[in-house]
Every structure is written in C-alpha cells, then in structure tokens.
Design a protein around this motif. Structure first.
Motif, short mmCIF file in Angstrom:
data_model
loop_
_atom_site.label_atom_id
_atom_site.label_comp_id
_atom_site.label_asym_id
_atom_site.label_seq_id
_atom_site.Cartn_x
_atom_site.Cartn_y
_atom_site.Cartn_z
N VAL A 124 0.84 -1.21 0.00
CA VAL A 124 0.00 0.00 0.00
C VAL A 124 0.87 1.25 0.00
CG1 VAL A 124 -1.65 1.34 1.39
CG2 VAL A 124 -2.02 -1.10 1.01
N ILE A 125 1.93 1.26 0.79
CA ILE A 125 2.85 2.40 0.80
C ILE A 125 3.51 2.55 -0.57
CG2 ILE A 125 4.96 3.36 1.81
CD1 ILE A 125 4.16 1.94 4.44
N CYS A 126 3.86 1.44 -1.19
CA CYS A 126 4.44 1.48 -2.54
C CYS A 126 3.46 2.12 -3.52
CB CYS A 126 4.81 0.07 -2.98
SG CYS A 126 5.63 0.01 -4.58
N LEU A 127 2.20 1.78 -3.40
CA LEU A 127 1.17 2.38 -4.25
C LEU A 127 1.10 3.90 -4.05
CD1 LEU A 127 -1.11 1.81 -6.28
CD2 LEU A 127 -2.63 1.53 -4.31
N MET A 128 1.20 4.33 -2.80
CA MET A 128 1.19 5.76 -2.49
C MET A 128 2.41 6.45 -3.11
SD MET A 128 -0.01 5.40 1.50
CE MET A 128 0.59 7.00 1.97
N GLU A 129 3.57 5.81 -3.03
CA GLU A 129 4.79 6.39 -3.60
C GLU A 129 4.68 6.48 -5.12
OE1 GLU A 129 8.62 6.85 -5.37
OE2 GLU A 129 7.49 4.99 -5.49
N ILE A 130 4.11 5.48 -5.74
CA ILE A 130 3.92 5.52 -7.19
C ILE A 130 3.00 6.67 -7.58
CG2 ILE A 130 2.84 4.28 -9.12
CD1 ILE A 130 3.97 1.69 -7.86
N LYS A 131 1.93 6.89 -6.82
CA LYS A 131 1.02 7.99 -7.11
C LYS A 131 1.74 9.34 -7.03
CE LYS A 131 -3.19 10.35 -5.73
NZ LYS A 131 -2.65 11.57 -6.31
N ILE A 132 2.54 9.53 -6.00
CA ILE A 132 3.29 10.79 -5.86
C ILE A 132 4.26 10.95 -7.03
CG2 ILE A 132 5.04 11.97 -4.46
CD1 ILE A 132 3.65 10.80 -2.00
N SER A 133 4.91 9.88 -7.41
CA SER A 133 5.86 9.91 -8.52
C SER A 133 5.15 10.28 -9.83
CB SER A 133 6.55 8.55 -8.64
OG SER A 133 7.48 8.56 -9.67
N ILE A 134 4.00 9.68 -10.07
CA ILE A 134 3.22 9.98 -11.28
C ILE A 134 2.75 11.43 -11.27
CG2 ILE A 134 1.07 9.46 -12.51
CD1 ILE A 134 3.25 7.37 -12.93
N ASP A 135 2.30 11.91 -10.11
CA ASP A 135 1.88 13.31 -10.00
C ASP A 135 3.01 14.26 -10.33
OD1 ASP A 135 -0.64 12.43 -9.28
OD2 ASP A 135 -0.39 12.87 -7.13
N ALA A 136 4.22 13.95 -9.86
CA ALA A 136 5.38 14.79 -10.14
C ALA A 136 5.70 14.79 -11.63
CB ALA A 136 6.59 14.32 -9.35
N LEU A 137 5.61 13.63 -12.26
CA LEU A 137 5.86 13.56 -13.70
C LEU A 137 4.79 14.33 -14.48
CD1 LEU A 137 6.94 9.83 -14.14
CD2 LEU A 137 8.37 11.87 -14.34
N GLU A 138 3.57 14.26 -14.01
CA GLU A 138 2.48 14.99 -14.66
C GLU A 138 2.73 16.50 -14.61
OE1 GLU A 138 -0.67 15.66 -16.91
OE2 GLU A 138 -0.08 13.63 -16.36
N LEU A 139 3.24 16.99 -13.47
CA LEU A 139 3.58 18.41 -13.36
C LEU A 139 4.68 18.80 -14.35
CD1 LEU A 139 3.54 19.05 -9.50
CD2 LEU A 139 2.01 20.01 -11.22
N GLN A 140 5.67 17.94 -14.49
CA GLN A 140 6.74 18.24 -15.44
C GLN A 140 6.24 18.25 -16.87
OE1 GLN A 140 9.98 15.51 -14.36
NE2 GLN A 140 11.08 17.33 -13.65
N VAL A 141 5.36 17.34 -17.20
CA VAL A 141 4.78 17.31 -18.55
C VAL A 141 3.98 18.59 -18.78
CG1 VAL A 141 3.09 16.13 -20.02
CG2 VAL A 141 4.80 14.80 -18.77
N GLN A 142 3.22 19.02 -17.79
CA GLN A 142 2.45 20.27 -17.92
C GLN A 142 3.37 21.46 -18.11
OE1 GLN A 142 -0.10 20.58 -14.52
NE2 GLN A 142 -1.52 18.99 -15.25
N GLN A 143 4.50 21.50 -17.39
CA GLN A 143 5.45 22.59 -17.54
C GLN A 143 6.04 22.62 -18.94
OE1 GLN A 143 8.28 22.07 -14.37
NE2 GLN A 143 7.07 23.20 -12.89
N MET A 144 6.35 21.46 -19.46
CA MET A 144 6.91 21.39 -20.82
C MET A 144 5.86 21.77 -21.86
SD MET A 144 9.46 18.03 -20.59
CE MET A 144 8.28 17.05 -21.41
N ASP A 145 4.59 21.51 -21.55
CA ASP A 145 3.50 21.80 -22.47
C ASP A 145 3.32 23.30 -22.65
OD1 ASP A 145 1.58 20.87 -24.19
OD2 ASP A 145 0.01 20.74 -22.67
N HIS A 146 3.69 24.09 -21.65
CA HIS A 146 3.54 25.55 -21.75
C HIS A 146 4.67 26.08 -22.52
CE1 HIS A 146 0.56 24.70 -18.73
NE2 HIS A 146 0.09 25.89 -18.89
#
Length: 130
Positions: A108-130
C-alpha cells in the motif's frame, strides 16, 4: 488449517523481488536528488527545484517505510518457519498473518509512492506543455 514450512517459504521469492523493486526506486530517487543538487549548485534561484523538494522528501519517507514494512514481513516469515520447526503451530499461524499484514502495508505504501511519482511527472509534462 495446518501451516507447513513451505507456506511461509513461498513468500521468500516474492519479498525478494519486492526488495529489488524497492532498491531500484531508491537508486532512481537518489540519482534524481544528486542531479537536482548539482542543478541547484549551478542555479540557486531555481523555483522548479524548490518545488520538487517536498515531493522528494515525501517519496524518501515512503520508500523508507515500505522497505521497513517489507523487512518486517521477511523477518516475520523467518520467525514463522522457526516457530513451525519448534512445533509451535498456533504461534506460527498468528505470526504468519502478521507477516502478510506487513507485506500488505508495504504494498500500500508502494502504491502511495507511485502515485506521488506519477503526480510529479504529470507536473513536469504540464510545464513542458507551456
């Protein structure tokens, strides 16, 4: 239900593979932190790096806890095998349940860490999109 030595022994390969995965996560995170540290030394006013620090701290904490829970699961499995060897089947059954619980917590903790990691990648993709 009778618990035999082979039942907890079945968890050994699964837990070992989890540790390999967790070690890879840790090494990737350590590499990222070292890269960001170097960038911070070259550009101390970077707001991007500052924004990632809290995310990295949370991920480090989660990886520490998921590794700890995984280790407790492994230790519990070994203890179960020892208890079964001593013919303490009731205690072995109880500790085996505890081992499974530690394994579940780790996942379950691993799942939480994966979610945080994906959220961080999503932010970077959004930054590159601008």
């Amino acid at each position: 239900m009778q618990l035999t030595l082979t039942t907890p022994a079945l968890l050994f390969p699964a837990i070992s593979l989890l540790f390999l995965s967790y070690t890879n996560k840790f090494l990737a995170l350590a590499s990222l932190i070292r890269t960001l540290h170097e960038e911070d030394q070259n550009n101390p006013d970077s707001h991007v790096i500052r924004g990632q620090l809290e995310n990295l701290r949370r991920r480090m904490k989660l990886i520490k806890h998921m590794q700890g829970a995984g280790i407790m699961s492994f230790i519990s499995c070994v203890l179960v095998m020892f208890l079964l060897h001593l013919n303490l089947f009731q205690w072995g059954f109880i500790i085996f349940g505890l081992s499974l619980l530690f394994l579940l917590v780790s996942l379950v903790i691993c799942l939480m860490e994966i979610k945080i990691s994906i959220d961080a990648l999503e932010l970077q993709v959004q930054q590159m999109d601008h």
